[in-house]
Design a protein around this motif. Structure first.
Motif, short mmCIF file in Angstrom:
data_model
loop_
_atom_site.label_atom_id
_atom_site.label_comp_id
_atom_site.label_asym_id
_atom_site.label_seq_id
_atom_site.Cartn_x
_atom_site.Cartn_y
_atom_site.Cartn_z
N ALA A 10 21.46 74.64 -26.77
CA ALA A 10 21.48 75.72 -25.77
C ALA A 10 20.10 75.93 -25.13
O ALA A 10 19.98 76.48 -24.04
CB ALA A 10 21.96 77.02 -26.43
N CYS A 11 19.05 75.50 -25.83
CA CYS A 11 17.69 75.73 -25.33
C CYS A 11 17.37 74.74 -24.21
O CYS A 11 17.49 73.53 -24.40
CB CYS A 11 16.68 75.60 -26.47
N VAL A 12 16.95 75.27 -23.06
CA VAL A 12 16.63 74.40 -21.93
C VAL A 12 15.11 74.25 -21.74
O VAL A 12 14.65 73.75 -20.72
CB VAL A 12 17.29 74.91 -20.62
N HIS A 13 14.35 74.73 -22.74
CA HIS A 13 12.90 74.54 -22.75
C HIS A 13 12.20 75.23 -21.58
O HIS A 13 11.12 74.81 -21.17
CB HIS A 13 12.57 73.03 -22.73
N CYS A 14 12.83 76.28 -21.03
CA CYS A 14 12.24 76.91 -19.84
C CYS A 14 10.96 77.68 -20.15
O CYS A 14 10.12 77.88 -19.28
CB CYS A 14 13.27 77.86 -19.21
N GLY A 15 10.84 78.17 -21.39
CA GLY A 15 9.61 78.87 -21.79
C GLY A 15 9.56 80.34 -21.40
O GLY A 15 8.53 80.99 -21.58
N PHE A 16 10.65 80.90 -20.86
CA PHE A 16 10.64 82.33 -20.51
C PHE A 16 10.31 83.18 -21.74
O PHE A 16 9.68 84.22 -21.65
CB PHE A 16 12.01 82.77 -19.96
N CYS A 17 10.78 82.71 -22.90
CA CYS A 17 10.60 83.50 -24.13
C CYS A 17 9.15 83.63 -24.55
O CYS A 17 8.80 84.56 -25.29
CB CYS A 17 11.40 82.86 -25.26
N ARG A 25 9.41 78.72 -28.21
CA ARG A 25 9.73 77.34 -27.80
C ARG A 25 9.06 76.33 -28.73
O ARG A 25 9.66 75.34 -29.13
CB ARG A 25 9.28 77.13 -26.35
N ILE A 60 10.85 76.36 -32.07
CA ILE A 60 12.15 75.69 -31.96
C ILE A 60 11.94 74.18 -32.05
O ILE A 60 12.68 73.46 -32.74
CB ILE A 60 12.86 76.08 -30.64
N CYS A 120 15.64 85.34 -23.58
CA CYS A 120 16.19 84.01 -23.31
C CYS A 120 17.41 84.06 -22.37
O CYS A 120 18.40 84.72 -22.69
CB CYS A 120 16.59 83.35 -24.63
N PRO A 121 17.35 83.38 -21.23
CA PRO A 121 18.49 83.41 -20.31
C PRO A 121 19.65 82.51 -20.77
O PRO A 121 20.75 82.60 -20.23
CB PRO A 121 17.90 82.88 -18.99
N SER A 122 19.39 81.65 -21.76
CA SER A 122 20.43 80.70 -22.20
C SER A 122 21.15 81.13 -23.47
O SER A 122 21.96 80.37 -24.00
CB SER A 122 19.81 79.32 -22.43
N VAL A 135 20.01 81.49 -26.55
CA VAL A 135 19.66 80.74 -27.77
C VAL A 135 19.58 81.69 -28.96
O VAL A 135 18.86 82.69 -28.90
CB VAL A 135 18.30 80.01 -27.58
S1 SF4 Z 1 13.83 81.18 -23.12
FE1 SF4 Z 1 15.55 80.35 -24.31
S2 SF4 Z 1 16.08 78.43 -23.29
FE2 SF4 Z 1 14.02 79.00 -22.57
S3 SF4 Z 1 12.60 77.95 -24.01
FE3 SF4 Z 1 12.94 80.00 -24.82
S4 SF4 Z 1 14.65 79.74 -26.25
FE4 SF4 Z 1 14.65 77.91 -24.95
#
Ligand code: SF4
Ligand code: SF4
Length: 438
Positions: A24-31, A49, A52, A86-88, A90
């Motif tokens: 589910a993690c898209v590695h966007c880094g918002f978190c 991130r 994870i 996290c928008p996804s 996770v």
């Molecule tokens: S915000 Fe969610 S999807 Fe994006 S890197 Fe962090 S855990 Fe992964």
């Protein structure tokens, strides 16, 4: 995120779950922006991130955790701010829980650290032992300043810094014990409901006034309250230390006694005044999902579990005696806002009952309490507490309200503003005694 588990690995239900979370993690880094350790340290490996990624490597390669992985996972507060951001969707909580279990199982910590963790896991869930340990800590407190100080700027904990932190957290004195397990508090007037109230471990020793306020308020509003006999620690403390054998056995014991109470006397809810415990009890259904005997009753218990503020938001409270002249800084405990997604109810209850509620800047950031974190990672916890206290001071409150004893103790250690539980203010507003505000 692409994963590379073998079919044999995926036959393990935990790995299957980890695979689902990682994908589910898209590695966007918002978190990263809302992660307290990344905000403090700026190191990708101290961000959600980064962690994870470390967990993915460890699980995929089925390797023993390295000291580097352990360091960054240990620094995680399990505050779950990353899950809110996290928008996804996770589920970092279930992933890091799994990593902690594997670390506990496969990583040989230095002997002294093992001893300290065993001591905490043994003492904290046992109120009688915890009470004695607080007396001992009080005796030892004058000697704390003789212990060597950590290197300036270092965030790596030492045995001495951990002992100092333990001594500093011990209160000056302890109140007499509160109501006993097995007690039933009848509703005043017509009975409108019946609930169990979690007795808690550290809270019943440090601040029995919190559950007393909940009992006062609930019975005054026609709700019968039962303190279920043979209830245990909810398991949150050992669960967060990766000791799932202990945590799950406590969860099973609690499911058994609460289910028995629900069958015999009827329960509308299992109420929790310590949000850290509430988050774990609401997760019993997940934690025991593979247990043939307990999965269904655990899910029923989780469905019954409610934070006290969540429950009170659904009943009409008596008219308030408050005049709107007390300014309350509401501290949102991570377990309440991120773990249980309860954000509005405590503030609405306080403002509807005549308090002037002030939002605290950076309220998404943890205060550093996080179960045993303020003992095991005292340097980072201290920095987070100082930041939290400064943010609270900026709204110039008369009192600070929170829904979790861990946060209350942590914040009280850095400010002279009184810190109370939200329920104490609500009890006072609806006819109960005035909490200690000065
Ligand atoms: S915000 Fe969610 S999807 Fe994006 S890197 Fe962090 S855990 Fe992964
Ligand atoms: S749980 Fe908290 S400390 Fe841990 S990675 Fe998420 S935001 Fe950071």
């Amino acid at each position: 995120m692409k994963t590379e588990f073998s079919l044999a690995q995926l036959a393990d239900p935990d790995i299957k779950e980890a695979d689902k979370i990682l994908r589910a993690c898209v590695h966007c880094g918002f978190c990263t922006a809302t992660c307290p350790t990344y905000v403090l340290l700026g190191d990708e490996l101290d961000s959600p991130r980064g962690r994870i990624y470390l967990i993915k490597q460890m699980l995929e390669k089925d390797e023993k955790p390295t000291a580097e992985v352990v360091k960054h996972i240990d620094r995680c507060l399990s505050c779950l701010a990353c899950m809110t951001t996290c928008p996804s969707g996770v589920n970092y909580m279930h992933l890091v829980d799994q990593a902690r279990v594997r670390i506990e199982r496969d990583y040989a910590r230095p002997l002294i650290e093992q001893g300290l963790r065993m001591l905490l896991a043994w003492v904290l869930p046992r109120p009688d032992l915890f009470r004695y340990s607080m007396w001992l800590a009080r005796l030892g407190r004058p000697f704390a300043r003789l212990l060597p100080a950590p290197k300036p700027g270092s965030v790596n904990p030492t045995l001495f810094s951990r002992i100092k932190a333990m001594l500093a957290l011990a209160p000056g004195g302890l109140p007499p014990p509160g109501p006993q397990a097995g007690s039933v508090f009848p509703a005043q007037g017509n009975r409108r409901g019946r609930v169990a109230l979690l007795q808690g471990c550290a809270q019943q020793v440090l601040a029995p006034r919190i559950n007393q306020a909940a009992i006062n308020l609930l019975t005054r509003h026609g709700i019968e309250v039962v303190l279920v006999k043979d209830e245990q620690c909810c398991g949150a403390l050992t669960h967060h230390m990766g000791d799932d054998r202990d945590a799950l056995s406590r969860a099973r014991a609690n499911v058994t006694v609460w289910q028995r109470e629900a069958e015999q006397g009827g329960l509308d809810a299992i109420l929790v005044t310590t949000s850290g415990c509430g988050t774990v009890i609401k997760d019993y259904g997940y934690l025991l999902r593979e247990d043939r005997d307990y999965s269904a009753p655990a899910a029923q218990v989780s469905a019954l579990a409610k934070d006290i503020s969540e429950y009170l938001a659904g009943i009409a409270l008596l008219p308030s005696s408050q005049k709107g002249d007390i300014k309350v800084a509401y501290h949102a405990a991570c377990s309440l806002q991120h773990g249980q997604k309860i954000t509005g109810a405590p503030k609405e209850l306080l403002s509807k009952n005549g308090f002037v509620v002030k939002d605290v800047p950076e309220s998404h950031l943890c205060c550093g309490s996080a179960g045993t974190y303020n003992i095991l990672q005292p340097e980072l916890a201290g920095r987070l507490r100082d930041r939290k206290v400064a943010n609270i001071a900026s709204v110039e409150p008369d009192v600070i309200a929170a829904g979790n004893i861990g946060c209350m103790v942590q914040i009280a250690g850095g400010t002279s503003v009184p810190v109370v539980h939200t329920i104490e203010l609500l009890d006072w507003a609806t006819g109960g005694p005035r909490p200690a505000l000065n």
